[in-house]
Design an enzyme around this catalytic site. Structure first.
Site, PDB file in Angstrom:
ATOM      1  N   ASN A 284       3.136   0.502   6.457  1.00 40.61           N
ATOM      2  CA  ASN A 284       3.148   0.699   5.007  1.00 40.61           C
ATOM      3  C   ASN A 284       4.040   1.902   4.723  1.00 40.61           C
ATOM      4  O   ASN A 284       3.618   3.041   4.892  1.00 40.61           O
ATOM      5  CB  ASN A 284       1.715   0.928   4.504  1.00 40.61           C
ATOM      6  CG  ASN A 284       1.665   1.158   3.006  1.00 40.61           C
ATOM      7  OD1 ASN A 284       2.680   1.087   2.322  1.00 40.61           O
ATOM      8  ND2 ASN A 284       0.479   1.451   2.492  1.00 40.61           N
ATOM      9  N   TRP A 285       5.252   1.604   4.319  1.00 38.65           N
ATOM     10  CA  TRP A 285       6.241   2.681   4.148  1.00 38.65           C
ATOM     11  C   TRP A 285       6.035   3.446   2.846  1.00 38.65           C
ATOM     12  O   TRP A 285       6.731   4.426   2.583  1.00 38.65           O
ATOM     13  CB  TRP A 285       7.664   2.104   4.234  1.00 38.65           C
ATOM     14  CG  TRP A 285       7.967   1.434   5.548  1.00 38.65           C
ATOM     15  CD1 TRP A 285       7.230   1.525   6.706  1.00 38.65           C
ATOM     16  CD2 TRP A 285       9.075   0.574   5.857  1.00 38.65           C
ATOM     17  NE1 TRP A 285       7.809   0.773   7.704  1.00 38.65           N
ATOM     18  CE2 TRP A 285       8.948   0.188   7.216  1.00 38.65           C
ATOM     19  CE3 TRP A 285      10.167   0.099   5.132  1.00 38.65           C
ATOM     20  CZ2 TRP A 285       9.862  -0.670   7.842  1.00 38.65           C
ATOM     21  CZ3 TRP A 285      11.081  -0.744   5.752  1.00 38.65           C
ATOM     22  CH2 TRP A 285      10.930  -1.112   7.093  1.00 38.65           C
ATOM     23  N   LYS A 286       5.103   2.979   2.026  1.00 37.43           N
ATOM     24  CA  LYS A 286       4.779   3.649   0.755  1.00 37.43           C
ATOM     25  C   LYS A 286       6.062   3.966  -0.022  1.00 37.43           C
ATOM     26  O   LYS A 286       6.989   3.163  -0.003  1.00 37.43           O
ATOM     27  CB  LYS A 286       3.901   4.891   1.024  1.00 37.43           C
ATOM     28  CG  LYS A 286       2.656   4.503   1.847  1.00 37.43           C
ATOM     29  CD  LYS A 286       1.605   5.577   1.934  1.00 37.43           C
ATOM     30  CE  LYS A 286       0.425   5.072   2.768  1.00 37.43           C
ATOM     31  NZ  LYS A 286      -0.662   6.043   2.878  1.00 37.43           N
TER      32      LYS A 286
ATOM     33  N   HIS B 237      -5.128  -1.352  -1.956  1.00 35.42           N
ATOM     34  CA  HIS B 237      -4.940  -0.090  -1.237  1.00 35.42           C
ATOM     35  C   HIS B 237      -5.571   1.049  -2.033  1.00 35.42           C
ATOM     36  O   HIS B 237      -5.522   1.047  -3.265  1.00 35.42           O
ATOM     37  CB  HIS B 237      -3.445   0.176  -1.013  1.00 35.42           C
ATOM     38  CG  HIS B 237      -3.200   1.285  -0.038  1.00 35.42           C
ATOM     39  ND1 HIS B 237      -3.316   2.613  -0.384  1.00 35.42           N
ATOM     40  CD2 HIS B 237      -2.900   1.259   1.286  1.00 35.42           C
ATOM     41  CE1 HIS B 237      -3.077   3.359   0.677  1.00 35.42           C
ATOM     42  NE2 HIS B 237      -2.816   2.569   1.709  1.00 35.42           N
TER      43      HIS B 237
ATOM     44  N   GLU C 191      -4.617   3.947  -2.617  1.00 37.14           N
ATOM     45  CA  GLU C 191      -3.696   4.668  -3.499  1.00 37.14           C
ATOM     46  C   GLU C 191      -3.480   3.910  -4.810  1.00 37.14           C
ATOM     47  O   GLU C 191      -3.045   4.487  -5.797  1.00 37.14           O
ATOM     48  CB  GLU C 191      -2.375   4.950  -2.758  1.00 37.14           C
ATOM     49  CG  GLU C 191      -2.572   6.068  -1.746  1.00 37.14           C
ATOM     50  CD  GLU C 191      -1.639   6.049  -0.551  1.00 37.14           C
ATOM     51  OE1 GLU C 191      -0.621   5.340  -0.588  1.00 37.14           O
ATOM     52  OE2 GLU C 191      -1.955   6.733   0.441  1.00 37.14           O
TER      53      GLU C 191
ATOM     54  N   GLU D  82      -9.703   1.045   5.496  1.00 35.91           N
ATOM     55  CA  GLU D  82      -8.986   2.312   5.412  1.00 35.91           C
ATOM     56  C   GLU D  82      -9.873   3.338   4.719  1.00 35.91           C
ATOM     57  O   GLU D  82      -9.901   3.403   3.474  1.00 35.91           O
ATOM     58  CB  GLU D  82      -7.686   2.143   4.610  1.00 35.91           C
ATOM     59  CG  GLU D  82      -6.702   1.179   5.243  1.00 35.91           C
ATOM     60  CD  GLU D  82      -5.263   1.526   4.855  1.00 35.91           C
ATOM     61  OE1 GLU D  82      -4.432   1.608   5.752  1.00 35.91           O
ATOM     62  OE2 GLU D  82      -4.989   1.739   3.664  1.00 35.91           O
TER      63      GLU D  82
ATOM     64  N   GLY E 190      -3.589   9.786   5.447  1.00 43.36           N
ATOM     65  CA  GLY E 190      -2.632  10.881   5.277  1.00 43.36           C
ATOM     66  C   GLY E 190      -3.212  12.260   5.520  1.00 43.36           C
ATOM     67  O   GLY E 190      -2.611  13.264   5.154  1.00 43.36           O
TER      68      GLY E 190
ATOM     69  N   SER F 291      -4.437   7.625   9.308  1.00 38.69           N
ATOM     70  CA  SER F 291      -3.969   8.579  10.321  1.00 38.69           C
ATOM     71  C   SER F 291      -3.895   7.985  11.729  1.00 38.69           C
ATOM     72  O   SER F 291      -4.230   8.659  12.710  1.00 38.69           O
ATOM     73  CB  SER F 291      -4.830   9.849  10.307  1.00 38.69           C
ATOM     74  OG  SER F 291      -4.739  10.484   9.042  1.00 38.69           O
TER      75      SER F 291
ATOM     76  N   GLY G   4       0.643   4.323   7.985  1.00 39.34           N
ATOM     77  CA  GLY G   4       1.476   4.940   6.962  1.00 39.34           C
ATOM     78  C   GLY G   4       2.509   5.854   7.604  1.00 39.34           C
ATOM     79  O   GLY G   4       3.564   5.407   8.057  1.00 39.34           O
ATOM     80  N   GLY G   5       2.187   7.144   7.680  1.00 36.93           N
ATOM     81  CA  GLY G   5       3.137   8.145   8.166  1.00 36.93           C
ATOM     82  C   GLY G   5       3.817   7.800   9.480  1.00 36.93           C
ATOM     83  O   GLY G   5       5.043   7.951   9.614  1.00 36.93           O
TER      84      GLY G   5
HETATM   85  P1  13P Z   1      -1.515   7.175   7.112  1.00 37.01           P
HETATM   86  O1  13P Z   1      -1.277   6.413   8.392  1.00 37.01           O
HETATM   87  O2  13P Z   1      -0.322   8.001   6.699  1.00 37.01           O
HETATM   88  O3  13P Z   1      -2.789   7.909   7.129  1.00 37.01           O
HETATM   89  O4  13P Z   1      -1.641   6.077   5.945  1.00 37.01           O
HETATM   90  C1  13P Z   1      -2.518   5.012   6.126  1.00 37.01           C
HETATM   91  C2  13P Z   1      -2.314   4.041   5.049  1.00 37.01           C
HETATM   92  O5  13P Z   1      -2.597   4.303   3.896  1.00 37.01           O
HETATM   93  C3  13P Z   1      -1.756   2.727   5.402  1.00 37.01           C
HETATM   94  O6  13P Z   1      -1.844   1.830   4.356  1.00 37.01           O
END
Ligand code: 13P
Length: 253
Positions: free
Chosen positions: A10-12, A95, A97, A167, A173, A213, A234-235
């Site tokens: 997930n490159w956000k 999600h 977010e 999640e 994050g 994470s 994500g990251g």
């Molecule tokens: P992180 O891996 O940066 O914690 O993000 C997880 C995420 O929200 C994947 O959708």
């Protein structure tokens, strides 16, 4: 029943056009060296979907969000059929977010899931509790409630095109990953919920990814848990090297 693992990046709201193409191509090259089967799916920002579509190789393409409406006067929204047109096979819905940052309710998430499924996409539905909800002992109630409400009105037949992602909001994050025991406990109860809402076969078949994470250093122990079928990253998905290490950990299980 063996479930084929899946790892999503997930490159956000990160990267640019060229970086998205390069990352997709690099990850796809790394796919050749996997020790076992594993689906890989990229979730780039919407403007880069088409360019990633041409560099994804054998990886899948997904959208980070989708409109619950089919078409019409919805400024800024992107419909499921547009995503199909851009080469997507999947849409992420629910999600945290979106739920917390944009106030999306499970009812809205259900409309999004329905729109995506109707257009022929797969759906990756995210659920997760906040740290306060966990501290109050409400984790099961929250994640199962989100699961059930976010799939209200979805046909049983569509279930095979749905994957889940657990999640925990407090792990996204923050560098504070759920322990394998904490994650396995929630995955197990989500699988039981699928079984009681639908049937045992659907529960056994349902892929449940963990997100929050995930890094190369914790992926192997998370992926080794019996009810964890991959990761939503994500990251650590923004560079091919670390992301591929996570994919390799999932493919080995
Ligand atoms: P992180 O891996 O940066 O914690 O993000 C997880 C995420 O929200 C994947 O959708």
């Amino acid at each position: 029943m063996t479930r084929k693992p899946m790892v999503g990046g997930n490159w956000k709201m990160n990267l640019d056009h060229a970086a998205c193409q390069e990352l997709a191509a690099d990850v796809d090259r790394g796919r050749a060296l996997l020790e076992g089967p594993c689906d890989i799916v990229f979730f780039p920002p919407h403007p880069y979907l088409r360019s990633v579509a041409s560099h994804r190789g054998g990886c899948m393409l997904g959208a980070q969000d989708v409109s619950g409406h089919e078409a019409g006067a919805h400024t800024g929204d992107v419909s499921a059929s547009m995503l199909v047109d851009c080469g997507c096979q999947m849409a992420l819905v629910g999600h945290s977010e979106r739920r917390h940052g944009h106030g999306e309710t499970s009812r809205e998430v259900a409309a999004k899931a329905a729109a995506a499924l109707n257009a022929g996409l797969r759906v990756l539905l995210c659920v997760g509790e906040t740290s306060e909800e966990r501290a109050e002992g409400k984790t099961a109630e929250i994640v199962c409630g989100q699961f059930v409400e976010s799939l209200t009105g979805i046909d049983f037949d569509a279930l095979e095109r749905i994957d889940l992602a657990y999640e925990p909001v407090w792990a996204i994050g923050t560098g504070q990953t759920a322990s394998p025991e904490q994650a396995q406990e929630v995955h197990e109860l989500l699988r039981a919920e699928v079984g009681s809402r639908y049937d045992a076969r659907s529960a056994a078949r349902m892929r449940i990814l963990y997100g929050g994470s995930v890094t190369p250093s914790n992926a192997a122990e998370l992926m080794a848990c019996s009810d964890i079928d991959g990761a939503l990253v994500g990251g650590a998905s923004l560079e091919a090297g670390p992301f591929l290490e996570i994919v390799r950990a999932a493919a080995r299980t």
